[in-house]
Design an enzyme around this catalytic site. Structure first.
Site, PDB file in Angstrom:
ATOM      1  N   HIS A  92      67.660   7.458  24.884  1.00 16.21           N
ATOM      2  CA  HIS A  92      67.378   8.490  25.874  1.00 16.21           C
ATOM      3  C   HIS A  92      66.820   9.708  25.147  1.00 16.21           C
ATOM      4  O   HIS A  92      67.350  10.145  24.123  1.00 16.21           O
ATOM      5  CB  HIS A  92      68.666   8.846  26.613  1.00 16.21           C
ATOM      6  CG  HIS A  92      68.564  10.087  27.438  1.00 16.21           C
ATOM      7  ND1 HIS A  92      67.529  10.318  28.317  1.00 16.21           N
ATOM      8  CD2 HIS A  92      69.384  11.179  27.521  1.00 16.21           C
ATOM      9  CE1 HIS A  92      67.707  11.500  28.909  1.00 16.21           C
ATOM     10  NE2 HIS A  92      68.813  12.030  28.437  1.00 16.21           N
ATOM     11  N   CYS A 105      71.305  10.626  33.390  1.00 14.21           N
ATOM     12  CA  CYS A 105      70.408  10.216  32.307  1.00 14.21           C
ATOM     13  C   CYS A 105      70.615   8.764  31.883  1.00 14.21           C
ATOM     14  O   CYS A 105      69.722   8.160  31.287  1.00 14.21           O
ATOM     15  CB  CYS A 105      70.566  11.141  31.105  1.00 14.21           C
ATOM     16  SG  CYS A 105      70.167  12.870  31.463  1.00 14.21           S
ATOM     17  N   ASN A 122      63.324  16.195  28.369  1.00 18.23           N
ATOM     18  CA  ASN A 122      64.349  15.298  28.906  1.00 18.23           C
ATOM     19  C   ASN A 122      63.994  14.991  30.356  1.00 18.23           C
ATOM     20  O   ASN A 122      64.103  15.854  31.224  1.00 18.23           O
ATOM     21  CB  ASN A 122      65.717  15.976  28.804  1.00 18.23           C
ATOM     22  CG  ASN A 122      66.853  15.080  29.298  1.00 18.23           C
ATOM     23  OD1 ASN A 122      66.635  14.062  29.950  1.00 18.23           O
ATOM     24  ND2 ASN A 122      68.085  15.479  28.998  1.00 18.23           N
TER      25      ASN A 122
END
Length: 325
Positions: free
Chosen positions: A252, A115, A282
């Site tokens: 993020h 990520c 996500n």
């Protein structure tokens, strides 16, 4: 003192057509819209179609970023694709995007920091550009995380989605202060002791399979806020700026509670936080450039704005970059 800065020339994104809502998931696993929204803030996510690969998503985002920059593919001499879901073990997904753009010069490679990948990609491209070795870079975050999910595991399959985003960065002369346009500083960290908290239980060198994503959600949450604020504080100290100087905080997009807790701890006003996790889920390395593209398209992010990006990913990896747009 003048020096080279990596200045944002363009921003683009791409999302697969298929939308998977929380109601759809409730028909697949034992969950509910209320449960997902309360714990994550996610309401829907996009899922790649059969045959739609990571490089296809990344190529579409790259083309959009080039169009926004007013540049041609031949103007690019560095392509970095941050991804944990490559088309193949090799060659690199970045080379597939490079080929799709018709670029036959320069260098293209993948970067894997889960990520945090896009932040790592921005930091890496910045080193190439400010060294003078390259002139213009495409930094892409592209993922098809739906391909590595266990769709029977309600604790993980509700969290992730597919998509891609990209920035075009160009080396330009700056004055060497925080008023310069471009990447002002980046701070990257890794700590492999935390592997078991967020990982994929497969790979060609171990199980000879792709494997599925596994996560200890509470442990990830417990570490996330502290790690994120650490690298953001470092960025402020390196540039002589503060949270009050920020125009936009683009974290993020993993979990609304993590985003809110991080902003609160840093003293960043809620109205400065760009949040897209409700619409995208996500998307790992794609989440930050997707969020940047949304805020750029709707007029929030403007030239001269001070923008903080940050992420934390499996490994653990985490990092920040402070950019004057």
């Amino acid at each position: 003192m003048s020096l080279l800065r990596s200045v944002v020339r363009g921003c683009g994104s791409y999302l697969p057509e298929r939308v998977l809502t929380n109601a759809d998931l409730a028909r697949m696993v034992d969950t509910s819209d209320e449960w997902i929204v309360q714990r994550t803030g996610i309401r829907e996510r996009h899922i790649a179609a059969d045959g739609e690969t990571t490089s296809m998503l990344g190529l579409a985002a790259a083309r959009a970023a080039l169009a926004d920059a007013g540049l041609e593919p031949g103007d690019i001499d560095l392509v970095i694709c941050a991804t944990s879901t490559p088309d193949y073990t090799f060659p690199a997904t970045a080379t597939q995007i490079q080929s799709g753009l018709g670029i036959a010069h320069g260098v293209a490679f993948d970067l894997q920091a889960v990520c945090s990948g896009f932040v790592f990609g921005v930091g890496t491209a910045d080193k190439f550009l400010t060294s003078g070795s390259h002139k213009r870079a495409l930094v892409i975050g592209a993922e098809t995380f739906s391909r590595i999910l266990d769709w029977n595991d309600r604790t993980t399959c509700v969290l992730f989605g597919d998509g891609a985003g990209a920035l075009v960065l160009e080396a330009q002369e700056g004055e060497g202060n925080a008023n310069d346009r471009g990447v002002l500083t980046s701070h990257l960290r890794s700590d492999g002791r935390h592997r078991s908290k967020l990982f994929v239980d497969g790979g060609p060198g171990s199980t000879r399979t792709v494997g599925h994503l596994r996560m200890e959600g509470r442990e990830v949450f417990r570490h996330a806020v502290g790690m994120i604020t650490d690298v953001i504080t470092d960025a402020f100290e390196a540039t002589g700026t503060t949270a009050a100087d920020l125009d936009w905080f683009v974290p993020h997009q993993a979990n609304k509670r993590i985003i809110d807790a991080s902003a609160d701890k840093l003293g960043i006003a809620p109205e400065k936080v760009v949040t897209t996790v409700d619409r995208h889920g996500n998307t790992s390395a794609a989440s930050i450039p997707l969020a940047l593209a949304v805020a750029r398209a709707d007029g929030r992010i403007k030239q001269g704005d001070l923008v903080m990006i940050e992420a934390m990913g499996g490994g653990f990896t985490w990092g920040s970059a402070l950019i004057r747009w």
